[in-house]
Structures are given as structure tokens and as C-alpha cells.
Design a protein around this motif. Structure first.
Motif, PDB file in Angstrom:
ATOM      1  N   GLU A 127      46.380  47.075  39.752  1.00  7.80           N
ATOM      2  CA  GLU A 127      46.149  48.175  40.692  1.00  7.80           C
ATOM      3  C   GLU A 127      44.650  48.283  40.957  1.00  7.80           C
ATOM      4  OE1 GLU A 127      48.175  52.140  40.348  1.00  7.80           O
ATOM      5  OE2 GLU A 127      46.087  52.798  40.077  1.00  7.80           O
ATOM      6  N   ILE A 128      44.267  48.245  42.221  1.00 10.20           N
ATOM      7  CA  ILE A 128      42.855  48.289  42.618  1.00 10.20           C
ATOM      8  C   ILE A 128      42.675  49.396  43.641  1.00 10.20           C
ATOM      9  CG2 ILE A 128      40.967  47.008  43.703  1.00 10.20           C
ATOM     10  CD1 ILE A 128      42.283  44.439  42.717  1.00 10.20           C
ATOM     11  N   ARG A 129      41.646  50.230  43.450  1.00  7.71           N
ATOM     12  CA  ARG A 129      41.341  51.318  44.378  1.00  7.71           C
ATOM     13  C   ARG A 129      39.850  51.302  44.725  1.00  7.71           C
ATOM     14  NH1 ARG A 129      45.362  55.381  44.588  1.00  7.71           N
ATOM     15  NH2 ARG A 129      47.039  55.046  43.056  1.00  7.71           N
ATOM     16  N   ASP A 130      39.556  51.558  45.992  1.00  5.85           N
ATOM     17  CA  ASP A 130      38.174  51.740  46.443  1.00  5.85           C
ATOM     18  C   ASP A 130      37.298  50.564  46.046  1.00  5.85           C
ATOM     19  OD1 ASP A 130      38.634  54.417  47.514  1.00  5.85           O
ATOM     20  OD2 ASP A 130      38.867  55.005  45.425  1.00  5.85           O
ATOM     21  N   ALA A 131      37.691  49.378  46.480  1.00  3.39           N
ATOM     22  CA  ALA A 131      36.978  48.156  46.133  1.00  3.39           C
ATOM     23  C   ALA A 131      36.441  47.467  47.382  1.00  3.39           C
ATOM     24  CB  ALA A 131      37.899  47.201  45.381  1.00  3.39           C
ATOM     25  N   GLU A 132      35.426  46.637  47.164  1.00  3.52           N
ATOM     26  CA  GLU A 132      34.931  45.721  48.193  1.00  3.52           C
ATOM     27  C   GLU A 132      34.952  44.328  47.578  1.00  3.52           C
ATOM     28  OE1 GLU A 132      30.967  44.895  50.914  1.00  3.52           O
ATOM     29  OE2 GLU A 132      31.408  46.943  50.215  1.00  3.52           O
ATOM     30  N   ILE A 133      35.827  43.488  48.111  1.00  7.08           N
ATOM     31  CA  ILE A 133      36.086  42.174  47.530  1.00  7.08           C
ATOM     32  C   ILE A 133      35.780  41.103  48.573  1.00  7.08           C
ATOM     33  CG2 ILE A 133      37.859  40.648  46.583  1.00  7.08           C
ATOM     34  CD1 ILE A 133      39.294  43.217  45.603  1.00  7.08           C
ATOM     35  N   HIS A 134      34.788  40.260  48.280  1.00  6.04           N
ATOM     36  CA  HIS A 134      34.448  39.123  49.139  1.00  6.04           C
ATOM     37  C   HIS A 134      34.836  37.866  48.374  1.00  6.04           C
ATOM     38  CE1 HIS A 134      32.166  41.769  51.866  1.00  6.04           C
ATOM     39  NE2 HIS A 134      31.806  42.393  50.744  1.00  6.04           N
ATOM     40  N   TYR A 143      44.525  49.723  47.164  1.00  6.80           N
ATOM     41  CA  TYR A 143      44.384  50.909  47.995  1.00  6.80           C
ATOM     42  C   TYR A 143      42.958  51.007  48.561  1.00  6.80           C
ATOM     43  CZ  TYR A 143      48.465  52.739  45.353  1.00  6.80           C
ATOM     44  OH  TYR A 143      49.681  52.924  44.746  1.00  6.80           O
ATOM     45  N   ASP A 144      42.832  51.398  49.810  1.00 10.01           N
ATOM     46  CA  ASP A 144      41.569  51.867  50.392  1.00 10.01           C
ATOM     47  C   ASP A 144      40.412  50.918  50.094  1.00 10.01           C
ATOM     48  OD1 ASP A 144      42.703  54.413  51.340  1.00 10.01           O
ATOM     49  OD2 ASP A 144      42.899  54.847  49.203  1.00 10.01           O
ATOM     50  N   SER A 145      40.610  49.637  50.348  1.00  6.46           N
ATOM     51  CA  SER A 145      39.622  48.623  49.981  1.00  6.46           C
ATOM     52  C   SER A 145      39.313  47.704  51.143  1.00  6.46           C
ATOM     53  CB  SER A 145      40.139  47.803  48.786  1.00  6.46           C
ATOM     54  OG  SER A 145      40.289  48.627  47.645  1.00  6.46           O
ATOM     55  N   VAL A 146      38.182  47.006  51.028  1.00 10.32           N
ATOM     56  CA  VAL A 146      37.763  45.971  51.972  1.00 10.32           C
ATOM     57  C   VAL A 146      37.956  44.624  51.300  1.00 10.32           C
ATOM     58  CG1 VAL A 146      35.824  45.010  53.260  1.00 10.32           C
ATOM     59  CG2 VAL A 146      36.107  47.496  53.099  1.00 10.32           C
ATOM     60  N   ILE A 147      38.693  43.742  51.964  1.00 13.77           N
ATOM     61  CA  ILE A 147      38.964  42.414  51.408  1.00 13.77           C
ATOM     62  C   ILE A 147      38.570  41.383  52.460  1.00 13.77           C
ATOM     63  CG2 ILE A 147      40.644  40.917  50.311  1.00 13.77           C
ATOM     64  CD1 ILE A 147      42.388  43.439  49.913  1.00 13.77           C
ATOM     65  N   ASN A 186      33.509  51.531  38.304  1.00 11.52           N
ATOM     66  CA  ASN A 186      32.087  51.447  38.654  1.00 11.52           C
ATOM     67  C   ASN A 186      31.449  50.174  38.104  1.00 11.52           C
ATOM     68  OD1 ASN A 186      32.225  53.978  39.935  1.00 11.52           O
ATOM     69  ND2 ASN A 186      31.719  55.040  38.037  1.00 11.52           N
ATOM     70  N   VAL A 187      31.987  49.048  38.532  1.00  5.98           N
ATOM     71  CA  VAL A 187      31.505  47.746  38.076  1.00  5.98           C
ATOM     72  C   VAL A 187      31.233  46.864  39.290  1.00  5.98           C
ATOM     73  CG1 VAL A 187      32.141  45.624  36.834  1.00  5.98           C
ATOM     74  CG2 VAL A 187      32.672  47.865  35.847  1.00  5.98           C
ATOM     75  N   SER A 188      30.137  46.103  39.236  1.00 10.92           N
ATOM     76  CA  SER A 188      29.825  45.138  40.289  1.00 10.92           C
ATOM     77  C   SER A 188      29.649  43.760  39.670  1.00 10.92           C
ATOM     78  CB  SER A 188      28.564  45.539  41.058  1.00 10.92           C
ATOM     79  OG  SER A 188      27.432  45.528  40.223  1.00 10.92           O
ATOM     80  N   ILE A 221      41.598  48.930  38.296  1.00 13.93           N
ATOM     81  CA  ILE A 221      40.206  48.841  38.768  1.00 13.93           C
ATOM     82  C   ILE A 221      39.951  49.947  39.773  1.00 13.93           C
ATOM     83  CG2 ILE A 221      38.569  47.420  40.062  1.00 13.93           C
ATOM     84  CD1 ILE A 221      39.953  44.953  38.995  1.00 13.93           C
ATOM     85  N   ARG A 222      38.775  50.604  39.645  1.00  8.99           N
ATOM     86  CA  ARG A 222      38.333  51.618  40.609  1.00  8.99           C
ATOM     87  C   ARG A 222      36.839  51.431  40.874  1.00  8.99           C
ATOM     88  NH1 ARG A 222      41.412  53.228  36.877  1.00  8.99           N
ATOM     89  NH2 ARG A 222      39.704  53.807  35.494  1.00  8.99           N
ATOM     90  N   ASN A 223      36.442  51.628  42.120  1.00 12.57           N
ATOM     91  CA  ASN A 223      35.027  51.523  42.494  1.00 12.57           C
ATOM     92  C   ASN A 223      34.441  50.180  42.039  1.00 12.57           C
ATOM     93  OD1 ASN A 223      35.151  54.147  43.579  1.00 12.57           O
ATOM     94  ND2 ASN A 223      34.645  55.042  41.600  1.00 12.57           N
TER      95      ASN A 223
END
Length: 281
Positions: free
Chosen positions: A160-167, A181-185, A124-126, A142-144
Motif C-alpha cells: 500500500e502506497i500513499r502520497d508518493a512520487e515514483i520515477h 493512492y494519490d501518487s505520481v508515477i 517520509n523517506v526519499s 509507504i507514505r510520503n
């Protein structure tokens, strides 16, 4: 544990070398190295305005606190840090550290943050303005996660990264053993020169993704229409749920996709063996 409450400090090294200390509603004003060479520190509801407050610290927990822009380079050369429910407005945080746990943290100016760190656990970090994030760091979970910033995760390993949005343009260059896993890149030139990069149920956009890779795996991933010229000189095993605009000179492996707009094979191909292309549902 000694308690210091509702106090203000400034200047050079006001709490240098402290041990077993709890700070509540304490403000660290302009100055340098307020808590340098300390151990077993707790800080709750505190404000950090001065430079380099936590250098060479072993064992510290920070909660409900604020690092202002003046507190740049606040956490370096330290071990065993836990940070929760905190806002970090200062750049160049977390360098040469081992053992970082972040929960519910916001970093609006994350330029050159998390360099040369080991054993990082984030949830839960932005982060914003996060150019060159995570340079040369290892053993990351990393999660969320929500990120804007280019050149991230370069030369990282065991991630390991899960449920992320990476621009991020040029994300995951030169990495080893990364699974997402389950992320937007989103961002061009994703994952170049990486080894053992695995993407599972991810949504990917940006030109020329995943080139010059070794041991690349994609499982049930989506490519946006701008993902053209993919997989150049890559060893790839890919199952895509969407069409792909074009691939260019893949090295070996297989690609399964509903359709491919263009397959480019030219005199510059370094194919070890014919790449198996499977189209259709």
C-alpha cells in the motif's frame, strides 16, 4: 541497558554478540561486522563506516546517525529494525529482513536496497539511484515517499502506497495485490504482468503502461499524453479523468475516459470479450 558513549571502534567484530546496549556518539571505523549477532541495540548520533555492521541482529533502533559509503550492505538477515532521522549513503541496504520501520530517512544511493524483506513500514523517506529497489518483498506500507530508480517493486506482494512520487521504468512488474493512492508515477512499461494492481487518483506517465495485467483497476486517474499503447492483453476496469493517446488489444473489462486518440485491435488480440469503451464526460 549498558551505555557506550563517545567511543571509536574498528577492525573485525568489536561488539560481536552484545545484548541490551546503547551507543551514543559512537563511530564504527573501517572493518567488518561490528555489531553482528546482537540484540536490543540502540544507536543515537552514531557514524558507521565499516562493512556489515548489523547482520543477524534482533531488535535495534538507529536514530540521528550516518552510514557512509563504506558501510555497504549494513543491515542484512535481521529483525525488528527502527531507523529515524538518519542518512544512508551506502548501497545494498536491508536484505532478508523482517520488521522494518523507517521515518525521516534519506538514501541517496539506494541501489539494490530492500530485497527479500517482509513487514516494512515507511514514512517520509526519499531514495535516489534506486535501481532494483524492493525486489521480492512483501507486506509493505509507504507514505510520503520520493523515489528515482528503475525496476522497482518487482515481484512484491501486499503493498500500500500513499502520497508518493515514483520515477521508475519497469515499476511494479509481476506484483500481486498492490494499491497506490494519490501518487505520481512516471516511467515506461508500468505494472506489466501484475495481478490485483489498483491505482486511485494517480497521475501516470510513460509509454505502454499497464500491459499483460490481471484484475487491474484505475479509479479517477490521469494519463499524460505519452501514455500510448496502454492495456495490451490486460483485464482492466479503468475510470480516467483525462484523454488517453491510444489503447491496444485490451483483453476484457471497461475503460471510461473523456476521449481516446486511437483504439488498436489487430490479429494479435487475445480479447475474451469485447472491451466496453465509454467516452465523454
Amino acid at each position: 541497558m549498558e551505555l557506550i558513549k563517545n567511543k571509536e571502534y574498528g577492525g573485525e567484530r568489536p561488539l560481536f554478540g552484545a545484548r541490551n546496549l546503547r551507543l551514543e556518539n559512537v563511530t564504527i571505523h573501517a572493518g567488518e561486522s561490528a555489531l553482528k549477532c546482537c540484540s536490543e541495540i540502540e544507536a543515537d548520533g552514531c557514524t558507521f563506516e565499516g562493512k556489515y555492521p548489523f547482520w543477524h541482529v534482533d531488535g535495534f533502533r538507529i536514530s540521528n546517525s550516518l552510514f557512509t559509503p563504506g558501510a555497504r550492505a549494513a543491515l542484512w538477515y535481521s529483525r525488528n529494525c527502527e531507523m529515524t532521522d538518519t542518512r544512508v549513503d551506502a548501497p545494498k541496504m536491508f536484505r532478508e529482513m523482517d520488521g522494518i520501520k523507517l521515518r525521516n530517512v534519506t538514501i541517496p544511493d539506494a541501489e539494490e536496497t530492500l530485497w527479500h524483506c517482509d513487514n516494512v513500514d515507511i514514512e517520509n523517506v526519499s531514495v535516489e539511484k534506486a535501481d532494483y529497489l524492493f525486489m521480492h518483498s512483501n507486506n509493505i506500507r509507504i507514505r510520503n515517499w520520493h523515489q528515482h530508480g528503475n525496476y522497482s517493486f518487482q515481484y512484491c506482494s501486499n503493498v500500500e502506497i500513499r502520497d508518493a512520487e515514483i520515477h521508475s521504468k519497469d515499476a511494479f512488474w509481476g506484483t500481486d495485490n498492490v494499491t497506490i493512492y494519490d501518487s505520481v508515477i512516471s516511467g515506461e512499461y508500468l505494472g506489466w504482468h501484475s495481478r490485483r494492481l489498483t491505482l486511485i487518483r494517480c497521475k501516470i506517465s510513460g509509454t505502454q503502461p499497464l500491459c499483460y495485467t490481471r484484475d487491474l483497476r484505475l479509479i479517477d486517474c490521469e494519463f499524460s499524453p505519452d501514455c500510448d499503447l496502454a492495456f495490451e492483453d490486460s483485464e482492466v476496469e479503468a475510470t480516467l479523468t483525462t484523454p488517453i493517446a491510444s489503447i491496444k488489444n485490451p483483453k476484457r473489462g471497461y475503460i471510461q475516459t473523456p476521449s481516446i486518440g486511437e483504439i488498436i485491435t489487430d490479429e494479435h488480440s487475445k480479447a475474451i470479450e469485447p472491451v466496453k469503451i465509454i467516452t465523454g464526460k
